[in-house]
Design an enzyme around this catalytic site. Structure first.
Site, PDB file in Angstrom:
ATOM      1  N   LYS A 271      64.820  19.699 -18.526  1.00  0.00           N
ATOM      2  CA  LYS A 271      66.047  19.236 -17.876  1.00  0.00           C
ATOM      3  C   LYS A 271      66.484  20.328 -16.895  1.00  0.00           C
ATOM      4  CE  LYS A 271      70.957  18.232 -18.795  1.00  0.00           C
ATOM      5  NZ  LYS A 271      71.990  17.839 -19.769  1.00  0.00           N
ATOM      6  N   ASP A 276      76.494  21.281 -14.465  1.00  0.00           N
ATOM      7  CA  ASP A 276      76.946  20.009 -15.033  1.00  0.00           C
ATOM      8  C   ASP A 276      78.465  20.019 -15.156  1.00  0.00           C
ATOM      9  OD1 ASP A 276      77.287  17.623 -16.300  1.00  0.00           O
ATOM     10  OD2 ASP A 276      76.373  18.234 -18.211  1.00  0.00           O
ATOM     11  N   LYS A 283      84.199  17.211 -17.225  1.00  0.00           N
ATOM     12  CA  LYS A 283      84.328  18.022 -18.444  1.00  0.00           C
ATOM     13  C   LYS A 283      85.614  18.837 -18.379  1.00  0.00           C
ATOM     14  CE  LYS A 283      79.437  19.082 -19.371  1.00  0.00           C
ATOM     15  NZ  LYS A 283      79.298  18.426 -20.669  1.00  0.00           N
ATOM     16  N   ASP A 294      72.714  24.450 -17.794  1.00  0.00           N
ATOM     17  CA  ASP A 294      72.155  23.114 -17.987  1.00  0.00           C
ATOM     18  C   ASP A 294      70.770  22.912 -17.367  1.00  0.00           C
ATOM     19  OD1 ASP A 294      72.699  20.920 -19.506  1.00  0.00           O
ATOM     20  OD2 ASP A 294      73.668  19.779 -17.897  1.00  0.00           O
ATOM     21  N   ASP A 353      78.704  12.053 -17.626  1.00  0.00           N
ATOM     22  CA  ASP A 353      78.383  13.348 -18.231  1.00  0.00           C
ATOM     23  C   ASP A 353      77.113  13.280 -19.095  1.00  0.00           C
ATOM     24  OD1 ASP A 353      78.617  15.997 -18.795  1.00  0.00           O
ATOM     25  OD2 ASP A 353      80.249  15.781 -20.256  1.00  0.00           O
ATOM     26  N   GLU A 355      74.199  12.791 -18.161  1.00  0.00           N
ATOM     27  CA  GLU A 355      73.338  12.709 -16.968  1.00  0.00           C
ATOM     28  C   GLU A 355      71.916  13.187 -17.224  1.00  0.00           C
ATOM     29  OE1 GLU A 355      75.168  15.252 -17.714  1.00  0.00           O
ATOM     30  OE2 GLU A 355      73.690  16.846 -17.460  1.00  0.00           O
ATOM     31  N   ARG A 357      69.773  12.736 -19.653  1.00  0.00           N
ATOM     32  CA  ARG A 357      68.812  11.710 -20.069  1.00  0.00           C
ATOM     33  C   ARG A 357      68.415  10.814 -18.899  1.00  0.00           C
ATOM     34  NH1 ARG A 357      72.913   9.539 -24.541  1.00  0.00           N
ATOM     35  NH2 ARG A 357      73.562  11.706 -24.310  1.00  0.00           N
TER      36      ARG A 357
HETATM   37  N1  BES Z   1      74.836  19.374 -20.657  1.00  0.00           N
HETATM   38  C1  BES Z   1      75.543  18.611 -21.600  1.00  0.00           C
HETATM   39  C2  BES Z   1      75.249  19.019 -23.052  1.00  0.00           C
HETATM   40  C3  BES Z   1      75.688  20.396 -23.458  1.00  0.00           C
HETATM   41  C4  BES Z   1      76.912  20.565 -24.066  1.00  0.00           C
HETATM   42  C5  BES Z   1      74.868  21.461 -23.289  1.00  0.00           C
HETATM   43  C6  BES Z   1      77.327  21.823 -24.457  1.00  0.00           C
HETATM   44  C7  BES Z   1      75.255  22.734 -23.698  1.00  0.00           C
HETATM   45  C8  BES Z   1      76.481  22.919 -24.276  1.00  0.00           C
HETATM   46  C9  BES Z   1      75.211  17.131 -21.455  1.00  0.00           C
HETATM   47  O1  BES Z   1      74.911  16.709 -20.181  1.00  0.00           O
HETATM   48  C10 BES Z   1      76.428  16.382 -21.887  1.00  0.00           C
HETATM   49  O2  BES Z   1      77.434  16.555 -21.271  1.00  0.00           O
HETATM   50  N2  BES Z   1      76.303  15.580 -22.928  1.00  0.00           N
HETATM   51  C11 BES Z   1      77.406  14.838 -23.422  1.00  0.00           C
HETATM   52  C12 BES Z   1      76.909  13.451 -23.752  1.00  0.00           C
HETATM   53  C13 BES Z   1      78.018  12.478 -24.099  1.00  0.00           C
HETATM   54  C14 BES Z   1      78.852  12.204 -22.876  1.00  0.00           C
HETATM   55  C15 BES Z   1      77.381  11.231 -24.603  1.00  0.00           C
HETATM   56  C16 BES Z   1      77.914  15.542 -24.686  1.00  0.00           C
HETATM   57  O3  BES Z   1      77.112  16.001 -25.469  1.00  0.00           O
HETATM   58  O4  BES Z   1      79.133  15.636 -24.833  1.00  0.00           O
HETATM   59 ZN    ZN Z   2      74.073  18.169 -18.932  1.00  0.00          ZN
HETATM   60 ZN    ZN Z   3      76.639  16.277 -19.004  1.00  0.00          ZN
END
Ligand code: BES
Ligand code: ZN
Ligand code: ZN
Length: 502
Positions: A271, A276, A283, A294, A353, A355, A357
């Site tokens: 990834k 992000d 966020k 990220d 968010d 994104e 996947r």
């Molecule tokens: N990059 C984040 C995941 C992340 C969170 C990495 C904290 C490192 C530290 C990812 O893109 C994300 O925001 N995922 C969301 C998914 C949700 C919206 C379904 C998450 O995990 O909150």
């Molecule tokens: Zn992310």
């Molecule tokens: Zn994200």
């Protein structure tokens, strides 16, 4: 820091600090530690006894030799119980020792080879672990702290010498040092990429780093870069959609290591969101502040590729990542949008968010077209994985237990914390969409698993494992003495170990 191996005796070695060790509960000093003690007329035994130094793992003390030895300081580190002693203990004690040496302000070090011959630990693994613990603990990201960088250059450790008096072990020790250097350099390469702020580490800059690796491989690693037009031709609607809000254009990178007569072909997918923000599903700022991390998945793939010419694996290895930035703007993709990915599958975006996947959908599909024997993806994918496993341990899931077990074995050898998670088919309904083939978020619970199930849709029947390294990719707490705060380079060492096992 320069790392060397020398045949000789510890007690005669001229350096600023000598590192020796002690297993827990040992009172009769033997081996290298015993010889140093003897040369100092029992001083080490005396201090150990009087100060009640038990040799517990990580216990450490130092003293000045005041001309009684060729070395100016002696550092004694506890190894813990002999029966629990593993290579991971060696990495940690080596890290603690180098930190102690830095505190003392010394520049040249001579070190005992900790624990060779204990259990099934061979001289090669010992030397490799010492180098890893030492190099990785010595690392710091000082690029933007110029005064500290200068100080480090003037006062940091210059030469680290492993001292072995058994001629039969020298060759294996040297090979271990070489291998430790390789894994450390790869890990450090990844750390630097993650630590670099998103202001500089833009998608095009990440592509540049990949090009540099290819260039310095002198033709051994080939690279193909797809720009926005290339991605449009590929109909990679996932990455193009995520990138819409950013002023930085997206890229897909495909690197190839292809030796003659390779019997195995693997694809490593990372990834690569260079920042992000969450996009329109923004966020909160306290979470956003670390989102330069990220692209850590791609950084690990690049870290591994950066040392492939040193390892020269027999297998064919492909490295793939789709680099872009997830930003909110008048041009950004929106909740409710439906994106069509290169596989033809459509995704309803319910949260911008989620994104990673979406971009991985295109990169994984690209990987399947290479028909590899397996695909491993590494992604800072979900906060949910961190809720489950904390921020020290990564999660692994996939469609092939044999592959997962092989990766778990590799992780165990390297000391990288990795835990298997399930992909229950019952949860698949959670990503069903009313309007598209799937939606990009699941239900209230099991977010790491629904993200995994989502990715599974894009790998077909190819054996695949997904490593969610959202937690350990960036150390906010120093759990391990050789993983300082910041980008950790998590995954590089496990990938390299896996590659070597093929
Ligand atoms: N990059 C984040 C995941 C992340 C969170 C990495 C904290 C490192 C530290 C990812 O893109 C994300 O925001 N995922 C969301 C998914 C949700 C919206 C379904 C998450 O995990 O909150
Ligand atoms: Zn992310
Ligand atoms: Zn994200």
């Amino acid at each position: 820091m320069e790392i060397q191996v020398q045949k000789g005796d510890l007690e005669n070695f001229k350096c600023d600090a000598l590192i020796i060790n002690l297993f827990q509960g040992v009172t009769n000093l033997s081996g290298g530690t015993g010889s140093v003690d003897k040369a100092l007329e029992g001083l080490v035994s005396k201090i150990i006894k009087e100060d009640k130094f038990e040799g517990k793992e990580g216990q450490i003390f130092s003293f000045r030799t005041l001309g009684k030895l060729s070395a100016k300081h002696v550092i004694v580190v506890g190894l813990g119980n002999k029966k629990d002693f593993k290579t991971e203990n060696i990495r940690r004690v080596a890290a603690l020792s180098i930190k102690k040496a830095k505190e003392l302000g010394v520049r040249t070090i001579g070190s005992i080879v900790h624990g060779t011959g204990i259990g099934d630990i061979a001289p090669h693994s010992t030397a490799q672990a010492i180098v890893e613990g030492t190099m990785l603990a010595d690392y710091s990201f000082k690029k933007f702290k110029k005064a500290d960088a200068k100080k480090e250059a003037q006062q940091g450790i210059k030469i680290f010498t492993l001292i072995e008096n058994d001629a039969r072990k020298i060759k294996a020790t040297q090979q271990g040092v070489e291998d430790g250097l390789t894994t450390s350099l790869g890990t450090i390469f990844a750390r630097d990429l993650v630590n670099e702020p998103s202001l500089h580490m833009t998608p095009v800059e990440l592509v540049e780093k990949a090009k540099q690796i290819a260039k310095s491989s002198k033709g051994k690693i080939r690279i193909k870069v797809y720009d926005k037009v290339g991605l449009e031709k590929m109909k990679a609607g996932g990455i193009l959609g995520v990138a819409m809000g950013s002023d930085h254009p997206p890229y897909m990178v495909h690197m190839t290591w292809k030796p003659q007569n390779a019997k195995k072909k693997i694809a490593l997918v990372g990834k690569a969101i260079t920042f992000d923000s969450g996009g329109l599903s923004l966020k909160p700022s306290n979470v956003m502040e670390m989102m330069k991390l990220d692209m850590a998945g791609a950084a690990s793939v690049l870290g591994a590729f950066s040392v492939l010419t040193r390892i020269k694996p027999q297998a064919e290895i492909h490295g793939i990542f789709a680099a872009c930035e997830n930003m909110p703007s008048g041009k950004a993709y929106r909740p409710g949008d439906i994106l069509e990915t290169s596989s033809g599958k459509t995704i309803e975006v319910l949260n911008t968010d989620a994104e990673g996947r979406i971009t991985l959908a295109d990169s994984l599909h690209y990987a399947t077209k290479l028909k590899p024997d397996c695909i491993i993806d590494l992604a800072t994918l979900t906060g949910a994985c961190m809720v489950g496993l904390g921020d020290y341990c990564a999660g692994i899931m996939g469609n092939n237990n044999k592959l997962i077990d092989k990766i778990l074995d590799a992780a165990d050898k390297t000391g990288e914390a990795l835990w298997k998670l399930p992909l229950p088919k019952e949860y698949h309904q959670l990503i069903d969409s009313k309007f598209a083939d799937m939606k990009n978020i699941g239900g209230k619970y099991g977010g790491a698993l629904t993200a995994g199930l989502f990715l599974q849709e894009f790998v077909g029947e190819i054996p695949w494992a997904h490593i969610d390294l959202a937690g350990p990719s960036f150390a906010e707490i120093e759990y391990v003495p050789y993983i300082p705060l910041g980008g950790s380079g998590y995954g590089v060492r496990t990938l390299l170990e896996f590659i070597k096992s093929l």
